[in-house]
Design a protein around this motif. Sequence first.
Motif, PDB file in Angstrom:
ATOM      1  N   GLY A 129      -2.036  -5.742  12.559  1.00 44.17           N
ATOM      2  CA  GLY A 129      -1.079  -5.182  11.612  1.00 44.17           C
ATOM      3  C   GLY A 129      -0.160  -6.209  10.962  1.00 44.17           C
ATOM      4  O   GLY A 129       0.695  -5.866  10.150  1.00 44.17           O
ATOM      5  N   SER A 130      -0.338  -7.491  11.300  1.00 41.31           N
ATOM      6  CA  SER A 130       0.583  -8.507  10.770  1.00 41.31           C
ATOM      7  C   SER A 130       0.231  -8.965   9.355  1.00 41.31           C
ATOM      8  O   SER A 130       0.997  -9.718   8.751  1.00 41.31           O
ATOM      9  CB  SER A 130       0.647  -9.707  11.720  1.00 41.31           C
ATOM     10  OG  SER A 130      -0.622 -10.288  11.883  1.00 41.31           O
ATOM     11  N   GLY A 131      -0.945  -8.550   8.839  1.00 40.73           N
ATOM     12  CA  GLY A 131      -1.299  -8.889   7.463  1.00 40.73           C
ATOM     13  C   GLY A 131      -2.447  -9.880   7.321  1.00 40.73           C
ATOM     14  O   GLY A 131      -2.761 -10.303   6.207  1.00 40.73           O
ATOM     15  N   LYS A 132      -3.105 -10.218   8.425  1.00 38.08           N
ATOM     16  CA  LYS A 132      -4.192 -11.201   8.383  1.00 38.08           C
ATOM     17  C   LYS A 132      -5.325 -10.758   7.455  1.00 38.08           C
ATOM     18  O   LYS A 132      -5.777 -11.517   6.602  1.00 38.08           O
ATOM     19  CB  LYS A 132      -4.784 -11.437   9.791  1.00 38.08           C
ATOM     20  CG  LYS A 132      -3.800 -11.918  10.822  1.00 38.08           C
ATOM     21  CD  LYS A 132      -4.475 -12.214  12.152  1.00 38.08           C
ATOM     22  CE  LYS A 132      -5.146 -11.011  12.808  1.00 38.08           C
ATOM     23  NZ  LYS A 132      -4.199  -9.965  13.231  1.00 38.08           N
ATOM     24  N   SER A 133      -5.797  -9.536   7.635  1.00 37.14           N
ATOM     25  CA  SER A 133      -6.932  -9.061   6.825  1.00 37.14           C
ATOM     26  C   SER A 133      -6.551  -8.967   5.361  1.00 37.14           C
ATOM     27  O   SER A 133      -7.347  -9.310   4.486  1.00 37.14           O
ATOM     28  CB  SER A 133      -7.402  -7.678   7.269  1.00 37.14           C
ATOM     29  OG  SER A 133      -7.650  -7.687   8.629  1.00 37.14           O
ATOM     30  N   THR A 134      -5.344  -8.508   5.108  1.00 40.54           N
ATOM     31  CA  THR A 134      -4.891  -8.394   3.721  1.00 40.54           C
ATOM     32  C   THR A 134      -4.858  -9.776   3.076  1.00 40.54           C
ATOM     33  O   THR A 134      -5.350  -9.954   1.951  1.00 40.54           O
ATOM     34  CB  THR A 134      -3.504  -7.729   3.674  1.00 40.54           C
ATOM     35  OG1 THR A 134      -3.578  -6.473   4.351  1.00 40.54           O
ATOM     36  CG2 THR A 134      -3.043  -7.502   2.244  1.00 40.54           C
ATOM     37  N   TYR A 150       0.862  -1.186   0.000  1.00 44.20           N
ATOM     38  CA  TYR A 150       0.000   0.000   0.000  1.00 44.20           C
ATOM     39  C   TYR A 150       0.888   1.221   0.000  1.00 44.20           C
ATOM     40  O   TYR A 150       1.965   1.206   0.603  1.00 44.20           O
ATOM     41  CB  TYR A 150      -0.866   0.057   1.262  1.00 44.20           C
ATOM     42  CG  TYR A 150      -1.864  -1.061   1.406  1.00 44.20           C
ATOM     43  CD1 TYR A 150      -3.048  -1.067   0.681  1.00 44.20           C
ATOM     44  CD2 TYR A 150      -1.640  -2.103   2.303  1.00 44.20           C
ATOM     45  CE1 TYR A 150      -3.979  -2.083   0.834  1.00 44.20           C
ATOM     46  CE2 TYR A 150      -2.561  -3.131   2.471  1.00 44.20           C
ATOM     47  CZ  TYR A 150      -3.728  -3.112   1.730  1.00 44.20           C
ATOM     48  OH  TYR A 150      -4.642  -4.117   1.884  1.00 44.20           O
TER      49      TYR A 150
HETATM   50  P1  ADP Z   1      -4.125  -7.394  10.449  1.00 43.08           P
HETATM   51  O1  ADP Z   1      -5.399  -7.849   9.819  1.00 43.08           O
HETATM   52  O2  ADP Z   1      -3.250  -8.520  10.871  1.00 43.08           O
HETATM   53  O3  ADP Z   1      -4.355  -6.418  11.554  1.00 43.08           O
HETATM   54  P2  ADP Z   1      -3.716  -5.872   8.010  1.00 43.08           P
HETATM   55  O4  ADP Z   1      -3.691  -6.827   6.881  1.00 43.08           O
HETATM   56  O5  ADP Z   1      -4.977  -5.130   8.256  1.00 43.08           O
HETATM   57  O6  ADP Z   1      -3.261  -6.627   9.343  1.00 43.08           O
HETATM   58  O7  ADP Z   1      -2.570  -4.805   7.822  1.00 43.08           O
HETATM   59  C1  ADP Z   1      -1.233  -5.113   7.456  1.00 43.08           C
HETATM   60  C2  ADP Z   1      -0.453  -3.810   7.252  1.00 43.08           C
HETATM   61  O8  ADP Z   1      -0.935  -3.146   6.110  1.00 43.08           O
HETATM   62  C3  ADP Z   1      -0.578  -2.829   8.396  1.00 43.08           C
HETATM   63  O9  ADP Z   1       0.649  -2.151   8.516  1.00 43.08           O
HETATM   64  C4  ADP Z   1      -1.657  -1.896   7.946  1.00 43.08           C
HETATM   65  O10 ADP Z   1      -1.515  -0.633   8.529  1.00 43.08           O
HETATM   66  C5  ADP Z   1      -1.413  -1.852   6.441  1.00 43.08           C
HETATM   67  N1  ADP Z   1      -2.662  -1.607   5.665  1.00 43.08           N
HETATM   68  C6  ADP Z   1      -3.736  -2.422   5.613  1.00 43.08           C
HETATM   69  N2  ADP Z   1      -4.670  -1.907   4.794  1.00 43.08           N
HETATM   70  C7  ADP Z   1      -4.165  -0.740   4.324  1.00 43.08           C
HETATM   71  C8  ADP Z   1      -4.645   0.260   3.421  1.00 43.08           C
HETATM   72  N3  ADP Z   1      -5.844   0.162   2.836  1.00 43.08           N
HETATM   73  N4  ADP Z   1      -3.844   1.320   3.186  1.00 43.08           N
HETATM   74  C9  ADP Z   1      -2.631   1.417   3.758  1.00 43.08           C
HETATM   75  N5  ADP Z   1      -2.123   0.514   4.594  1.00 43.08           N
HETATM   76  C10 ADP Z   1      -2.873  -0.554   4.888  1.00 43.08           C
END
Ligand code: ADP
Length: 231
Positions: A41-46, A11
């Motif tokens: 913040g570890s990337g689970k949602s992504t 991102y």
């Molecule tokens: P988790 O689900 O484990 O909390 P995320 O997948 O949400 O982790 O996030 C992984 C990293 O990517 C984090 O540093 C988060 O801030 C960043 N991030 C996630 N979505 C976005 C976005 N839409 N724009 C910028 N950074 C993002």
Amino acid sequence: MIQIQGLSKHYMMGDAQVDALKSVDLTIETGEFVAIMGPSGSGKSTLMNVIGCLDKPTSGTYFMAEQEVASLDDDLLSSLRNQHIGFVFQSFHLLPRLSAKDNVLLPLRYRRTKAVDADDIHYAETLLERVGLLTRAHHRPNQLSGGQRQRVAIARALINRPEVLLADEPTGALDSKTSEEILALFKELNAAGQTIVLVTHEEEVARHAKRVIWMRDGQIDRIEAGASYAA
Ligand code: ADP
Ligand code: ADP
């Protein structure tokens, strides 16, 4: 089967690049029950968004249902998502004006190939029975408990006979006893062959999966057997 190789997602935050996923390799076999764990913040949602065909990676490959997903356009991605992924969320996402049965049937109302027919209605009833709610088929969400609402949402997620049931913090809004009941239902569905991917930050939840994938800083840190399966 899900096969991910060298998957990265970046991102841009102004001029800074955030590496949400860094060259992740992961195979999930048909019939598996895996949990994706890790700190905020570890990337689970992504990772979940990519697996669920909600989002595309920056680079790498992702095969699902024998198709390379990362290269598909948005229309194909959304049709793959509708055909092969069943979603369950923390907040249930039921439509308040519809009965439990009509909520379960809802994904089929968007199907382009054919209208909802008697077989579909029968299958919705079969699913309500599997989640223990056939006697509540005509109740609306506000007439059901949280656990019952999540059961309706699970039945709805299964109506398309999805390749993968993808559950994002599915017990996050439930008390601990109800959470255990929902996790027992996931185990039952998995024992009947359903592939399940569960995303959670709670170890108590992840231990119910057969395999736990620990994420850290956008990478897979380690993979362990779920505690309730370990010898
Ligand atoms: P988790 O689900 O484990 O909390 P995320 O997948 O949400 O982790 O996030 C992984 C990293 O990517 C984090 O540093 C988060 O801030 C960043 N991030 C996630 N979505 C976005 C976005 N839409 N724009 C910028 N950074 C993002
Ligand atoms: P809740 O407030 O309990 O989440 P909503 O009525 O906001 O219930 O809707 C739940 C979900 O259903 C939302 O995620 C939304 O995207 C989806 N949704 C809302 N309206 C419709 C609709 N008319 N048809 C299909 N899906 C809908």
